[in-house]
Design a protein around this motif. Structure first.
Motif, short mmCIF file in Angstrom:
data_model
loop_
_atom_site.label_atom_id
_atom_site.label_comp_id
_atom_site.label_asym_id
_atom_site.label_seq_id
_atom_site.Cartn_x
_atom_site.Cartn_y
_atom_site.Cartn_z
N ARG A 517 0.84 -1.21 0.00
CA ARG A 517 0.00 0.00 0.00
C ARG A 517 0.86 1.24 0.00
N ARG A 518 1.93 1.23 0.79
CA ARG A 518 2.84 2.38 0.82
C ARG A 518 3.53 2.55 -0.53
N THR A 519 3.90 1.43 -1.14
CA THR A 519 4.55 1.51 -2.45
C THR A 519 3.61 2.07 -3.50
N ALA A 520 2.37 1.62 -3.48
CA ALA A 520 1.38 2.12 -4.45
C ALA A 520 1.20 3.62 -4.32
N VAL A 521 1.12 4.11 -3.07
CA VAL A 521 0.95 5.54 -2.84
C VAL A 521 2.17 6.31 -3.35
N SER A 522 3.36 5.76 -3.13
CA SER A 522 4.58 6.42 -3.59
C SER A 522 4.60 6.53 -5.11
N ILE A 523 4.15 5.48 -5.78
CA ILE A 523 4.12 5.51 -7.25
C ILE A 523 3.09 6.51 -7.75
N ILE A 524 1.89 6.47 -7.15
CA ILE A 524 0.83 7.39 -7.58
C ILE A 524 1.25 8.84 -7.41
N SER A 525 1.98 9.11 -6.31
CA SER A 525 2.35 10.50 -6.01
C SER A 525 3.29 11.09 -7.06
N ILE A 526 3.91 10.24 -7.87
CA ILE A 526 4.82 10.73 -8.91
C ILE A 526 4.05 11.42 -10.03
N PHE A 527 2.84 10.94 -10.29
CA PHE A 527 2.08 11.42 -11.44
C PHE A 527 1.40 12.76 -11.14
N PRO A 528 1.29 13.64 -12.13
CA PRO A 528 0.67 14.97 -11.93
C PRO A 528 -0.86 14.90 -12.00
N ILE A 529 -1.48 14.28 -10.99
CA ILE A 529 -2.93 14.08 -11.04
C ILE A 529 -3.66 14.85 -9.95
N ASP A 530 -2.96 15.80 -9.30
CA ASP A 530 -3.60 16.55 -8.21
C ASP A 530 -4.92 17.17 -8.64
N SER A 531 -5.00 17.65 -9.86
CA SER A 531 -6.20 18.36 -10.31
C SER A 531 -7.42 17.45 -10.40
N LEU A 532 -7.19 16.12 -10.41
CA LEU A 532 -8.30 15.18 -10.49
C LEU A 532 -8.72 14.67 -9.12
N LEU A 533 -7.96 14.99 -8.08
CA LEU A 533 -8.18 14.41 -6.75
C LEU A 533 -9.16 15.23 -5.92
#
Length: 533
Positions: A517-533
């Motif tokens: 779960r921590r790894t998944a969050v770390s990977i997701i955080s790399i992508f520029p998707i803040d505007s969709l969250l």
């Protein structure tokens, strides 16, 4: 690489699958246009004079007259009480019920509330139910039966034309369907309203063994109720609100005996009432003194200047700008805190600009404390990723961060989270207090989705008493029920769990979370998707 090579073996199968998916999407797009809105019935909230002539209006008139220009605000942190309040308001209504929600589940509490609406309609109460269509999957038969009642009108906000898998709607109409109506309000006879963070469902009213949301609503009386009703009328008549009958199949005819309910609602009721958990909520309805206290002026409400803030419904089509956005209105009303800012947000995604704004406030001496979900408590890991990457910058600016644990332990009947909602496994309340004077309660998350995409609704209450309750929660309860995030001398994050005896336990990775779960969050955080969250 030749075309022949590309179409060999598995590559050919993938190409065929992609081609078929695109063809299906194109076909659906061609068959899924929204129906016209011409001829849609018009209606509006109960006029003030008629509202004052109801039993509830007459009971409230003296106390409202004694507090001109103010609203009576009563917090509803307890889940069972928040449920009972809605049902009792439905039972007390004589003329109208105007109800607006993002999520409405067909579980125990959702079904019991639908029953209350049906019974109100049977008494002659006009019921207008406006639901965001993003979470109505599987509810079409129930909604069709409700909409078929002569005293009930159901509308769907930004509806999905294709009623099967919602993914096809997103593929063919993403720009519209990515915008949702996140507002929550429950208004009886234009005299009393419930506004806050709760959706309708067992997870929000504490009636499930699964994820339970710690949440906060308020009931309000006074002139601000009329502002909520006016806002409801705007959404009801907006270009995003479609009569349910134009979107979903009509209900099957049924034999209408006195006191009977239609088959889908009856089936849902039978299922709900067979669950042992239902008894607690039926008991809460029987024993709650809420309506009696309200009508007798005995409810210990806080009278304060209160302003409703909301987005213009045109935001649902991407057409609202500037002053029509709730975020802009909040900034105008709140101004810039000068001493303290206590912020509670389950989905806290500050973005770079938000980090700078909070850091600038902290640099001016404002004490800022934030309570959000821990990774183990959040129900949306992608949102946690949008928050996690900003933690170090926030801490370096001197901002205190607390992350709610996924299990809350307490003794007796005391509610450990206090003003932020009933004990639960995931935070869902959205509130903040500024300078110990002003409080916001509503549906607004401090994330880009609330800022730019979803419509939101809430109250700003000028109440030092309510602000002190939030500050007290941070002082006494939050440190025991949440992990405090800190920075080591080496600049690394660590988490501290504090016990009642004053001892502390340190965690160097996010507590109660798996490596994956921590790894998944770390990977997701790399992508520029803040505007969709």
């Amino acid at each position: 690489m030749s075309f022949a090579t590309l179409t060999d073996g598995s590559s050919a199968l993938r190409l065929m699958a992609i081609t078929m998916a695109l063809a299906i999407a194109t076909l659906i797009a061609g068959c899924s246009s929204l129906p016209p809105l011409e001829g849609r019935s018009e209606s509006s909230a109960l006029p003030l004079e008629a509202a004052r002539n109801t039993e509830l209006g007459q009971a409230l008139a003296p106390v409202e007259a004694a507090h001109p220009g103010m609203a009576g605000i009563y917090p509803l942190p307890d889940a069972a009480q928040a449920f009972a309040t809605r049902v009792l308001l439905a039972e007390a209504a004589e003329q109208t019920l105007d109800i607006q929600y993002y999520i409405w589940r067909d579980d125990i509490t959702g079904t019991l509330l639908l029953k209350a609406l049906w019974q109100a309609a049977e008494r002659g109460v006009r019921v207008r139910l406006l639901l965001d269509d993003n979470n109505t999957s599987g509810l079409d038969p129930l909604l069709a039966e409700l909409d078929a009642h002569p005293n009930i009108q159901v509308r769907l906000f930004n509806p999905f034309v294709y009623r099967g898998s919602r993914i096809w709607g997103y593929i063919t109409d993403f720009s519209r369907l990515n915008r949702r109506m996140h507002n929550k309000s429950f208004t009886a006879d234009n005299n009393a309203t419930v506004v806050g963070g709760r959706n309708v469902g067992d997870a929000y009213f504490g009636a499930t063994d699964g994820v339970l949301f710690s949440d906060l609503d308020v009931i309000a009386v006074g002139d601000v109720v009329r502002r909520v009703s006016d806002d409801f009328d705007l959404f009801w008549a907006s270009q995003s609100s479609y009569p349910a009958g134009r979107i979903i199949p009509e209900a099957e005819p049924y034999r209408d005996n006195a006191g009977s309910v239609p088959p889908s609602l009856k089936s849902a009721l039978d299922k709900a009432l067979s669950d042992p958990s239902a008894e607690a909520y039926i008991h809460a309805l029987k024993t709650s003194p809420f309506i009696r206290q309200l009508t007798r002026g005995e409810l210990d409400v806080t009278w304060a200047r209160t302003r409703m803030v909301s987005d213009d419904p045109s935001k649902g089509l991407g057409q609202a700008k500037g002053d029509a956005l709730l975020a802009s209105k909040l900034t105008t009303i709140i101004g810039h805190p000068t001493t303290t800012l206590d912020l509670v947000s389950p989905y806290f995604v500050p973005t770079d600009s938000g980090v700078k704004a909070l850091s600038d406030l902290a640099a001016k001496g404002v004490r800022i404390r934030v309570l959000t979900n821990s990774l183990s408590a959040t129900d949306v890991a992608a949102v946690h990723a949008g928050y996690a990457k900003h933690r170090k910058a926030l801490l370096e600016a001197g901002i205190q961060l607390y992350e709610l644990k996924d299990t809350i332990t307490h003794t007796g009947t005391e509610d450990p989270v206090g003003t932020f909602g009933h004990s639960a496994s995931s935070l869902h309340a959205k509130t903040f207090a500024a300078d110990g004077e002003r409080v916001f309660v509503g549906s607004f998350n401090f994330d880009p989705r609330s800022m730019l995409l979803n419509t939101e609704l809430g109250f700003v209450v000028d109440s030092p008493d309510l602000a002190r309750e939030i500050a007290s929660g941070f002082d006494r309860k939050v440190p025991l029920q949440a992990y405090e995030v800190r920075l080591s001398d080496e600049g690394d994050l660590y988490w501290v769990a504090r016990q009642t005896d004053g001892t502390e336990t340190r965690f160097d990775t996010e507590p109660d979370s798996s490596f994956w779960r921590r790894t998944a969050v770390s990977i997701i955080s790399i992508f520029p998707i803040d505007s969709l969250l």
